[in-house]
Design a protein around this motif. Sequence first.
Motif, short mmCIF file in Angstrom:
data_model
loop_
_atom_site.label_atom_id
_atom_site.label_comp_id
_atom_site.label_asym_id
_atom_site.label_seq_id
_atom_site.Cartn_x
_atom_site.Cartn_y
_atom_site.Cartn_z
N VAL A 6 0.88 -1.16 0.00
CA VAL A 6 0.00 0.00 0.00
C VAL A 6 0.91 1.21 0.00
O VAL A 6 1.73 1.40 0.91
CB VAL A 6 -0.93 0.01 1.23
N LEU A 7 0.79 2.03 -1.06
CA LEU A 7 1.63 3.21 -1.20
C LEU A 7 0.82 4.45 -0.91
O LEU A 7 -0.34 4.55 -1.32
CB LEU A 7 2.14 3.35 -2.64
N THR A 8 1.41 5.40 -0.22
CA THR A 8 0.84 6.74 -0.14
C THR A 8 1.87 7.67 -0.75
O THR A 8 3.08 7.51 -0.56
CB THR A 8 0.52 7.17 1.31
N ALA A 9 1.37 8.63 -1.52
CA ALA A 9 2.26 9.56 -2.22
C ALA A 9 1.74 10.97 -2.02
O ALA A 9 0.54 11.20 -2.05
CB ALA A 9 2.29 9.23 -3.71
N ILE A 10 2.66 11.90 -1.81
CA ILE A 10 2.27 13.31 -1.70
C ILE A 10 3.41 14.17 -2.23
O ILE A 10 4.59 13.85 -2.05
CB ILE A 10 1.90 13.71 -0.26
N GLY A 11 3.01 15.24 -2.90
CA GLY A 11 3.99 16.18 -3.43
C GLY A 11 3.29 17.29 -4.17
O GLY A 11 2.09 17.20 -4.47
N VAL A 50 -0.67 -2.22 -4.72
CA VAL A 50 0.16 -2.90 -5.71
C VAL A 50 0.37 -4.35 -5.29
O VAL A 50 0.64 -4.63 -4.12
CB VAL A 50 1.54 -2.20 -5.83
N ALA A 51 0.24 -5.26 -6.25
CA ALA A 51 0.60 -6.67 -6.03
C ALA A 51 1.96 -6.89 -6.68
O ALA A 51 2.23 -6.38 -7.77
CB ALA A 51 -0.44 -7.59 -6.65
N ALA A 62 12.59 0.51 -3.02
CA ALA A 62 13.74 1.41 -3.17
C ALA A 62 13.54 2.33 -4.38
O ALA A 62 13.83 3.54 -4.31
CB ALA A 62 15.03 0.61 -3.32
N SER A 63 13.03 1.79 -5.48
CA SER A 63 12.78 2.61 -6.67
C SER A 63 11.72 3.66 -6.42
O SER A 63 11.82 4.80 -6.88
CB SER A 63 12.36 1.72 -7.85
N LEU A 64 10.68 3.28 -5.71
CA LEU A 64 9.62 4.24 -5.39
C LEU A 64 10.14 5.36 -4.48
O LEU A 64 9.81 6.53 -4.68
CB LEU A 64 8.43 3.53 -4.73
N ARG A 65 10.95 5.02 -3.53
CA ARG A 65 11.50 6.03 -2.63
C ARG A 65 12.43 6.99 -3.36
O ARG A 65 12.60 8.14 -2.96
CB ARG A 65 12.17 5.37 -1.43
N ALA A 66 13.02 6.53 -4.46
CA ALA A 66 13.90 7.39 -5.25
C ALA A 66 13.11 8.50 -5.95
O ALA A 66 13.70 9.49 -6.40
CB ALA A 66 14.66 6.56 -6.28
N LEU A 72 8.28 13.90 -4.93
CA LEU A 72 7.16 13.04 -4.56
C LEU A 72 7.57 12.15 -3.40
O LEU A 72 8.45 11.29 -3.55
CB LEU A 72 6.73 12.20 -5.76
N ARG A 73 6.96 12.36 -2.26
CA ARG A 73 7.27 11.55 -1.07
C ARG A 73 6.38 10.32 -1.08
O ARG A 73 5.15 10.42 -1.14
CB ARG A 73 7.03 12.36 0.18
N ILE A 74 6.99 9.14 -1.02
CA ILE A 74 6.27 7.86 -1.07
C ILE A 74 6.51 7.12 0.24
O ILE A 74 7.65 6.96 0.68
CB ILE A 74 6.76 6.97 -2.23
N ILE A 75 5.42 6.66 0.83
CA ILE A 75 5.49 5.79 2.01
C ILE A 75 4.89 4.46 1.60
O ILE A 75 3.85 4.41 0.95
CB ILE A 75 4.70 6.39 3.19
N VAL A 76 5.56 3.37 1.96
CA VAL A 76 5.12 2.04 1.56
C VAL A 76 4.86 1.20 2.80
O VAL A 76 5.67 1.15 3.72
CB VAL A 76 6.19 1.34 0.69
N GLN A 77 3.72 0.52 2.78
CA GLN A 77 3.36 -0.40 3.87
C GLN A 77 3.07 -1.77 3.26
O GLN A 77 2.25 -1.87 2.35
CB GLN A 77 2.13 0.11 4.61
#
Length: 178
Positions: A6-11, A50-51, A62-66, A72-77
Amino acid sequence: MQIHLVLTAIGPDRPGLVRAVSDTIADGGGNWLDTRMASLSGQFAGMVLVAIDAEKADALIASLRALDSQGLRIIVQRSDAHPPVVGRTVRLETIGLDRPGIIRDISHVLAEAHVSIIELESELASGAFSGEAMFKARARLLLPEGLSLVNLCQALEDIAGELMVDLTLDEAAEAVHV
């Protein structure tokens, strides 16, 4: 074995943000399943389910955090599969003059009745005739087994007058107005 992220994104909102996230997910071997996204006060905010194969998850994270380098700040759970939720769903619609505390007061009633909020959308709009700020909210709720819709309506009716809002609970084709 597949897992869910589960991704959250903000920017700051700008064209191409969804493309950047979707490219990263696809390039990493993920499958985009479910989404909620909006632009709020100039900020892009979104959630994505995401599956992905478990062995590819760390590289995708790691790619999403890049994407932070693009603002764009991404948090992944990580999320394990959950057993199916038991209960029935209803829709709740709220409209009234805007004032602080509407969602707080409604959510208190729902929590006391052990009702889960599956989805919630709200907006501030200009009244059609008066031009006054109108608060509108739509929610999809999960009622626990054994909770009577009549009892929930009564609990909501008790606060509707205090909040000066109209509340409508809708189950399938039958609407109950509070």
